[in-house]
Design a protein around this motif. Structure first.
Motif, PDB file in Angstrom:
ATOM      1  N   LEU A 141       0.818  -1.209   0.000  1.00  0.00           N
ATOM      2  CA  LEU A 141       0.000   0.000   0.000  1.00  0.00           C
ATOM      3  C   LEU A 141       0.856   1.266   0.000  1.00  0.00           C
ATOM      4  N   GLY A 142       2.154   1.093   0.313  1.00  0.00           N
ATOM      5  CA  GLY A 142       3.066   2.229   0.243  1.00  0.00           C
ATOM      6  C   GLY A 142       2.726   3.363   1.189  1.00  0.00           C
ATOM      7  N   LEU A 143       2.303   3.047   2.401  1.00  0.00           N
ATOM      8  CA  LEU A 143       1.902   4.078   3.360  1.00  0.00           C
ATOM      9  C   LEU A 143       2.850   4.094   4.554  1.00  0.00           C
ATOM     10  N   PRO A 144       2.987   5.255   5.188  1.00  0.00           N
ATOM     11  CA  PRO A 144       3.774   5.288   6.427  1.00  0.00           C
ATOM     12  C   PRO A 144       3.028   4.596   7.569  1.00  0.00           C
ATOM     13  N   THR A 145       3.683   4.529   8.728  1.00  0.00           N
ATOM     14  CA  THR A 145       3.129   3.866   9.913  1.00  0.00           C
ATOM     15  C   THR A 145       1.690   4.311  10.183  1.00  0.00           C
ATOM     16  N   LEU A 146       0.835   3.339  10.465  1.00  0.00           N
ATOM     17  CA  LEU A 146      -0.553   3.648  10.850  1.00  0.00           C
ATOM     18  C   LEU A 146      -0.566   4.085  12.315  1.00  0.00           C
ATOM     19  N   THR A 147      -1.273   5.159  12.619  1.00  0.00           N
ATOM     20  CA  THR A 147      -1.468   5.552  14.020  1.00  0.00           C
ATOM     21  C   THR A 147      -2.932   5.869  14.257  1.00  0.00           C
ATOM     22  N   ALA A 195     -10.052   8.462  11.786  1.00  0.00           N
ATOM     23  CA  ALA A 195      -8.773   7.769  11.581  1.00  0.00           C
ATOM     24  C   ALA A 195      -7.896   8.512  10.576  1.00  0.00           C
ATOM     25  N   LEU A 196      -8.523   9.180   9.609  1.00  0.00           N
ATOM     26  CA  LEU A 196      -7.740   9.817   8.548  1.00  0.00           C
ATOM     27  C   LEU A 196      -7.043  11.090   9.024  1.00  0.00           C
ATOM     28  N   SER A 197      -7.442  11.616  10.203  1.00  0.00           N
ATOM     29  CA  SER A 197      -6.803  12.842  10.690  1.00  0.00           C
ATOM     30  C   SER A 197      -5.334  12.593  11.014  1.00  0.00           C
ATOM     31  N   ARG A 198      -5.028  11.384  11.467  1.00  0.00           N
ATOM     32  CA  ARG A 198      -3.633  11.047  11.760  1.00  0.00           C
ATOM     33  C   ARG A 198      -2.955  10.348  10.586  1.00  0.00           C
ATOM     34  N   ASN A 199      -3.719  10.018   9.557  1.00  0.00           N
ATOM     35  CA  ASN A 199      -3.186   9.216   8.453  1.00  0.00           C
ATOM     36  C   ASN A 199      -3.582   9.821   7.109  1.00  0.00           C
ATOM     37  N   PRO A 200      -3.079  11.027   6.826  1.00  0.00           N
ATOM     38  CA  PRO A 200      -3.472  11.683   5.574  1.00  0.00           C
ATOM     39  C   PRO A 200      -3.065  10.884   4.343  1.00  0.00           C
ATOM     40  N   LEU A 227       1.063  16.027  14.520  1.00  0.00           N
ATOM     41  CA  LEU A 227       0.217  15.138  15.325  1.00  0.00           C
ATOM     42  C   LEU A 227       0.725  13.695  15.250  1.00  0.00           C
ATOM     43  N   ARG A 228       1.036  13.245  14.035  1.00  0.00           N
ATOM     44  CA  ARG A 228       1.570  11.881  13.879  1.00  0.00           C
ATOM     45  C   ARG A 228       2.842  11.702  14.698  1.00  0.00           C
ATOM     46  N   GLY A 229       3.752  12.672  14.555  1.00  0.00           N
ATOM     47  CA  GLY A 229       5.023  12.582  15.262  1.00  0.00           C
ATOM     48  C   GLY A 229       4.812  12.515  16.770  1.00  0.00           C
ATOM     49  N   GLU A 230       3.911  13.345  17.256  1.00  0.00           N
ATOM     50  CA  GLU A 230       3.640  13.373  18.699  1.00  0.00           C
ATOM     51  C   GLU A 230       3.053  12.050  19.172  1.00  0.00           C
ATOM     52  N   ARG A 231       2.072  11.510  18.445  1.00  0.00           N
ATOM     53  CA  ARG A 231       1.420  10.268  18.881  1.00  0.00           C
ATOM     54  C   ARG A 231       2.387   9.086  18.791  1.00  0.00           C
TER      55      ARG A 231
END
Lengths: 239, 415
Positions: A141-147, A195-200, A227-231
């Motif tokens: 899927l070529g996506l970064p880490t899910l949070t 969920a998409l707020s942390r996973n654009p 936000l991603r970095g913080e979580r």
């Protein structure tokens, strides 16, 4: 996929499946599409209305046992979502909405029949999974880490015809090992609510699936990235 | 009125230990004493709350939002009749009730704010004369019961109880909870947040409203659940009572929701024989409630503190706040609930056009939300930085629970 230039996004059954800011996914997709110059036609379809067959993206949110069972009954009886998936519409389903994409799930102490749009089934876990959820997404899927944040009592067992969305590094997800599932253009996750707020990047994947575009012009995701970095920093060392 | 109670020895000992511990807690600066005393007392005498309640005429106040304020207003109104014991620090579980009653000594009356989960237990322990049921909406969903389940919990607890209810006719969940009770006074206390009551808790049918108003007529489309005719309602700046009289309400507390809280307080007080005309001057004396609505002058800024803990509370806060620079502060610590998803349940659009600053542990969650909501904002690291960033004049502060307490601490624990 729409032949016209407008993108139709349907949030299904907000009267039954809307517990944790689920509207956020609709708002985020609509905004990211709009910023790419797409004409967006968002709509909300209640459980006493017919499911439109011609939309591009369908969203399903979270809900408690009773509403979840009722949503499954009405979606099966309606049949529209199945027809939409057969013509490769995109479905993004979270939490209770994710469970009812499978063959069966547990609600109110009973096994309920699901929509069978994903090869999976869910039952009750030994305890409720509540807290931060993170994992490495399927490389295809070529996506970064899910949070995300999860809050559910179910455990989900994947069949051979789906792939896990992610390998769990924090939290429980499906079973403590894998989290979520996808097949074709149908994708589900226990990362609940907006969920998409942390996973654009996941939002953009859904938009690419829906539009057939290989790439989308990048957006300024400064706040999402912070936000991603913080979580992801906050949950480090909690595994 | 002289209250004579003969408490068992264990209860007297427990009361004395409870008071001592509370005093110690305050004296050592470790807390306000509103919980620790009760906790110790209940260990010594598990029935202490019932023993302390005996001989008092009690009103309980419960609901998702407005409990603390309505409790304060109701206690002020009952003060017309005599001394009132109350848990004014918002310590709203049995330990807090126990502390409050032990600390107050013998009083003829008590008004207790009750966490909605604990209403059945506190009802059983205290045998209240009146219960005010304000509203039910989503709140801290990572641990709270779902709204419909909470309404059912209340309904089961209230069934066949001799208590009189003062209940919000505008909230379908409250009406459902009170539906099997025979003694109910209905107050049109309003419901600005509709998103937890589109589905009938009785039958699963759709609930329809006559319009978007906060006190709109509503009914279930498939069963008999519908808005009861209210005996108390708001009419502009006034409360209209069951006698049809119009009582002008001049509160220091802002917003329509506080006039509605005042209407509920007047309805409860009326059950205790307090006439609205006698109660109203007492209500007007309430300037702030445990820091909520408090106004503080600092560095030329007139700061006003508004607490908003859940989506319904945020909508009310936007209604109360002036068109002025506004600081929003969000945390997600244990008392707040760890999940910030609810930010997407709130439409922040009313803030467009006001200078918006954001801070708090979870400011980035809020930043993403405001960006999607197309509300321009500026992130500031601290409350002090927020003060420096706005011109002299009004600064509205809207914060959730622990963020509110943090800012209150910076303002010398303003009450």
């Amino acid at each position: 996929m729409s032949t016209e230039s407008r993108l139709r996004i349907v949030w299904l059954y907000p009267d039954l499946l809307s517990t944790y800011g689920d509207r956020g996914n609709l708002l985020i997709l609509a905004r990211r599409a709009h910023l790419r110059g797409l004409t967006v036609e968002p709509s909300e379809v209640r459980s006493d209305q017919p499911v439109p067959v011609e939309a591009d993206i369908y969203l399903l949110g979270g809900g408690e046992d009773g509403p979840q069972a009722l949503a499954a009954q009405r979606l099966i009886a309606d049949g529209g979502l199945r027809k939409a998936v057969e013509r490769r519409a995109v479905v993004f389903a979270v939490c209770a909405g994710y469970q009812l994409m499978g063959a069966s799930f547990f609600a109110k102490g009973q096994r309920c029949t699901g929509l069978e749009l994903l090869d999976l089934s869910s039952d009750r876990g030994p305890s409720r999974a509540v807290g931060e959820l993170a994992g490495e997404v399927d490389p295809d899927l070529g996506l970064p880490t899910l949070t995300g944040f999860e809050n559910h009592g179910g455990r989900t067992h994947l069949g051979p015809d789906v792939r896990p969305l992610a390998r769990v590094s924090v939290g429980v997800g499906n079973d403590g090992q894998t989290e979520g599932a996808w097949s074709g253009t149908v994708l589900g996750t226990y990362s609940h609510g907006p969920a998409l707020s942390r996973n654009p990047a996941l939002a953009d994947l859904l938009l690419r699936w829906a539009t057939g575009r290989q790439t989308l012009e990048p957006l300024d995701d400064t706040w999402s990235d912070r936000l991603r970095g913080e979580r992801l920093t906050a949950v480090k060392g909690t595994t | 009125m002289r209250v004579t109670t003969h408490r068992p020895f264990r209860a007297r000992l427990a009361t004395s230990v409870s008071r001592g511990a509370a005093a110690l807690s305050r004296a050592t600066g470790r807390g306000d004493g509103s919980v620790i005393g009760g906790r110790l007392g209940l260990i010594i005498d598990p029935d202490l709350l019932a023993h302390l309640a005996a001989g008092r005429e009690i009103a309980l106040v419960s609901g998702t939002n407005g409990k603390t304020t309505t409790t304060r207003l109701t206690a002020a109104a009952l003060g017309v009749r005599g001394p009132v014991a109350t848990n004014s620090y918002g310590a709203n579980m049995p330990t807090g009730h126990t502390s409050a009653l032990a600390k107050a000594g013998e009083t003829p009356y008590a008004v207790l704010e009750v966490d909605e989960h604990y209403l059945p237990q506190v009802l059983a322990a205290t045998g209240p004369r009146v219960i005010a049921l304000l509203n039910l909406s989503r709140d801290q969903l990572d641990r709270a019961k779902e709204v419909a389940m909470m309404a059912q919990l209340w309904r089961d607890a209230l069934r066949d109880k001799p208590v009189h209810l003062v209940a919000n006719a505008d909230d379908p969940m409250v009406v459902f909870a009170a539906a099997e009770s025979t003694n109910v006074t209905w107050v049109a206390a309003g419901q600005r947040w509709h998103d937890d009551s589109w589905v009938c808790p009785e039958c699963g049918g759709a609930i329809v409203r006559a319009d978007d108003g906060v006190d709109a007529d509503w009914r279930c489309t498939t069963c008999n659940l519908r808005r009861p005719a209210p005996q108390w309602r708001l009419d502009g700046e006034a409360v209209v009572g069951p006698d049809g009289n119009r009582y002008p309400v001049h509160l220091q507390l802002p917003g329509r929701v506080n006039r509605a809280n005042a209407a509920t307080a007047l309805a409860v007080a009326a059950r205790f024989g307090v006439a609205p005309a006698d109660a109203l001057p007492r209500l007007a004396e309430v300037a702030s409630v445990a820091g909520r609505y408090a106004q503080v002058q600092r560095d030329g800024r007139a700061i006003r503190l508004l607490l908003a803990k859940n989506p319904a509370g945020w909508l009310e806060a936007f209604d109360m706040a002036d068109q002025a620079p506004t600081l929003l502060s969000i945390n997600a610590r244990d008392p707040d609930g760890l999940d910030t998803s609810w930010l997407f349940d709130v439409d922040f659009a009313p803030l467009r056009g006001r200078p918006v600053l954001i801070t708090g542990d979870r400011a980035f969650d809020l930043a993403v939300r405001l960006e999607v909501n197309e509300v321009p904002f500026r992130h500031v690291p601290t409350f002090a930085a927020a003060l420096a960033a706005v011109p002299p004049g009004r600064l509205e502060v809207i914060a959730n629970y622990t963020a509110f307490q943090d800012i209150r601490a910076e303002l010398d624990r303003v009450n």
